[in-house]
Design a protein around this motif. Structure first.
Motif, mmCIF file in Angstrom:
data_model
loop_
_atom_site.group_PDB
_atom_site.id
_atom_site.type_symbol
_atom_site.label_atom_id
_atom_site.label_comp_id
_atom_site.label_asym_id
_atom_site.label_seq_id
_atom_site.Cartn_x
_atom_site.Cartn_y
_atom_site.Cartn_z
ATOM 1 N N ILE A 168 -3.982 1.488 -5.111
ATOM 2 C CA ILE A 168 -3.443 1.588 -3.748
ATOM 3 C C ILE A 168 -4.102 0.549 -2.853
ATOM 4 O O ILE A 168 -3.431 -0.139 -2.077
ATOM 5 C CB ILE A 168 -3.641 3.016 -3.186
ATOM 6 C CG1 ILE A 168 -2.782 4.018 -3.948
ATOM 7 C CG2 ILE A 168 -3.299 3.055 -1.698
ATOM 8 C CD1 ILE A 168 -3.105 5.476 -3.658
ATOM 9 N N ASP A 212 -7.501 10.930 -4.648
ATOM 10 C CA ASP A 212 -6.854 10.706 -5.938
ATOM 11 C C ASP A 212 -7.918 10.192 -6.901
ATOM 12 O O ASP A 212 -9.088 10.080 -6.551
ATOM 13 C CB ASP A 212 -5.712 9.692 -5.791
ATOM 14 C CG ASP A 212 -4.633 9.887 -6.846
ATOM 15 O OD1 ASP A 212 -4.958 10.323 -7.966
ATOM 16 O OD2 ASP A 212 -3.460 9.592 -6.568
ATOM 17 N N MET A 231 -7.520 6.457 2.937
ATOM 18 C CA MET A 231 -7.283 6.535 1.501
ATOM 19 C C MET A 231 -7.054 7.987 1.097
ATOM 20 O O MET A 231 -7.847 8.868 1.429
ATOM 21 C CB MET A 231 -8.486 5.964 0.744
ATOM 22 C CG MET A 231 -8.342 5.997 -0.759
ATOM 23 S SD MET A 231 -6.985 4.987 -1.392
ATOM 24 C CE MET A 231 -7.642 3.351 -1.192
ATOM 25 N N LEU A 236 1.186 7.685 3.237
ATOM 26 C CA LEU A 236 0.172 7.106 4.109
ATOM 27 C C LEU A 236 0.628 7.216 5.551
ATOM 28 O O LEU A 236 1.800 6.995 5.864
ATOM 29 C CB LEU A 236 -0.061 5.631 3.761
ATOM 30 C CG LEU A 236 -0.570 5.334 2.358
ATOM 31 C CD1 LEU A 236 -0.767 3.837 2.182
ATOM 32 C CD2 LEU A 236 -1.854 6.079 2.075
ATOM 33 N N HIS A 245 -6.365 5.196 -9.292
ATOM 34 C CA HIS A 245 -5.231 5.202 -8.367
ATOM 35 C C HIS A 245 -5.638 4.656 -7.003
ATOM 36 O O HIS A 245 -4.887 3.913 -6.369
ATOM 37 C CB HIS A 245 -4.648 6.604 -8.222
ATOM 38 C CG HIS A 245 -3.903 7.058 -9.437
ATOM 39 N ND1 HIS A 245 -3.327 8.300 -9.511
ATOM 40 C CD2 HIS A 245 -3.621 6.450 -10.603
ATOM 41 C CE1 HIS A 245 -2.733 8.444 -10.676
ATOM 42 N NE2 HIS A 245 -2.901 7.325 -11.362
ATOM 43 N N GLN A 246 -6.817 5.034 -6.550
ATOM 44 C CA GLN A 246 -7.301 4.523 -5.260
ATOM 45 C C GLN A 246 -7.461 3.009 -5.305
ATOM 46 O O GLN A 246 -7.127 2.320 -4.347
ATOM 47 C CB GLN A 246 -8.625 5.185 -4.881
ATOM 48 C CG GLN A 246 -8.466 6.623 -4.469
ATOM 49 C CD GLN A 246 -9.789 7.256 -4.074
ATOM 50 O OE1 GLN A 246 -10.861 6.817 -4.484
ATOM 51 N NE2 GLN A 246 -9.711 8.311 -3.274
ATOM 52 N N HIS A 272 1.691 10.285 -2.556
ATOM 53 C CA HIS A 272 0.994 10.354 -1.271
ATOM 54 C C HIS A 272 1.826 9.657 -0.198
ATOM 55 O O HIS A 272 2.516 8.687 -0.474
ATOM 56 C CB HIS A 272 -0.379 9.669 -1.340
ATOM 57 C CG HIS A 272 -1.258 10.202 -2.413
ATOM 58 N ND1 HIS A 272 -1.829 11.457 -2.358
ATOM 59 C CD2 HIS A 272 -1.659 9.653 -3.588
ATOM 60 C CE1 HIS A 272 -2.549 11.650 -3.452
ATOM 61 N NE2 HIS A 272 -2.461 10.569 -4.206
ATOM 62 N N HIS A 324 0.843 -1.209 0.000
ATOM 63 C CA HIS A 324 0.000 0.000 0.000
ATOM 64 C C HIS A 324 0.872 1.251 0.000
ATOM 65 O O HIS A 324 0.655 2.180 -0.776
ATOM 66 C CB HIS A 324 -0.893 0.057 1.242
ATOM 67 C CG HIS A 324 -1.951 -0.982 1.306
ATOM 68 N ND1 HIS A 324 -2.871 -1.188 0.301
ATOM 69 C CD2 HIS A 324 -2.264 -1.870 2.287
ATOM 70 C CE1 HIS A 324 -3.696 -2.154 0.655
ATOM 71 N NE2 HIS A 324 -3.351 -2.591 1.860
ATOM 72 N N TYR A 325 1.857 1.271 0.891
ATOM 73 C CA TYR A 325 2.678 2.465 1.081
ATOM 74 C C TYR A 325 3.467 2.808 -0.184
ATOM 75 O O TYR A 325 3.514 3.968 -0.611
ATOM 76 C CB TYR A 325 3.627 2.269 2.263
ATOM 77 C CG TYR A 325 4.399 3.516 2.596
ATOM 78 C CD1 TYR A 325 3.803 4.539 3.324
ATOM 79 C CD2 TYR A 325 5.712 3.690 2.166
ATOM 80 C CE1 TYR A 325 4.498 5.703 3.619
ATOM 81 C CE2 TYR A 325 6.411 4.842 2.452
ATOM 82 C CZ TYR A 325 5.797 5.851 3.179
ATOM 83 O OH TYR A 325 6.479 6.995 3.455
ATOM 84 N N ALA A 342 1.159 4.086 -2.995
ATOM 85 C CA ALA A 342 0.720 5.450 -2.669
ATOM 86 C C ALA A 342 1.864 6.443 -2.861
ATOM 87 O O ALA A 342 1.663 7.543 -3.392
ATOM 88 C CB ALA A 342 0.202 5.510 -1.233
#
Length: 135
Positions: A57, A49, A46, A33, A53-54, A31, A22-23, A26
């Protein structure tokens, strides 16, 4: 004793690898997190975005776990792929509002928990077949 160590290490690595996925995705989209504890797990919000993109992620956690499965199996953590399968099967039962498969109010995959369980069993059968072929 070695069996217990491999179990504990596999569970810890699965969680770290999941959140790392995830990190890193992102971070790729610019982004950062921020993780916080919720019970026995860490959660994050979340970032704002595009929906694509979401989705990337959100799904990158399990994707990274699955990608690491053969590598860690070959590195000697033969239990790690099974931890990933159990994690995938159990996830819809404890995830709640912070569900990786949830995208706003729309779901990227159906909510039916039985479907998650069947998908996990299918993954388990592939892991079993790969295990048989590698040994």
């Amino acid at each position: 004793m070695l069996f217990i160590f491999i179990n504990i290490l596999s569970v810890i690595l699965a969680g770290l690898i999941h959140e790392m996925g995830h990190y890193l995705v992102a971070l790729t989209f610019g982004h950062h997190l921020v993780f916080r504890r919720q019970g026995f797990r860490y959660i994050w919000d979340m970032p704002n975005d595009t929906p694509q993109h979401q989705r990337l992620i959100a799904l990158s956690g399990f994707g990274t776990e699955i990608l690491f499965s053969p590598l860690l199996y070959l590195a000697g953590l033969w239990l790690y792929p099974w931890v990933v399968v159990v994690h995938l099967c159990a996830y819809p039962f404890y995830a709640g509002d912070y569900n990786d498969f949830k995208e706003g109010e729309k779901m990227t995959i159906p909510k039916d928990k039985l479907l998650h369980f069947v998908a996990g069993l299918i993954c388990a059968s592939f892991v079993y077949l790969i295990t048989l072929n590698l040994t």
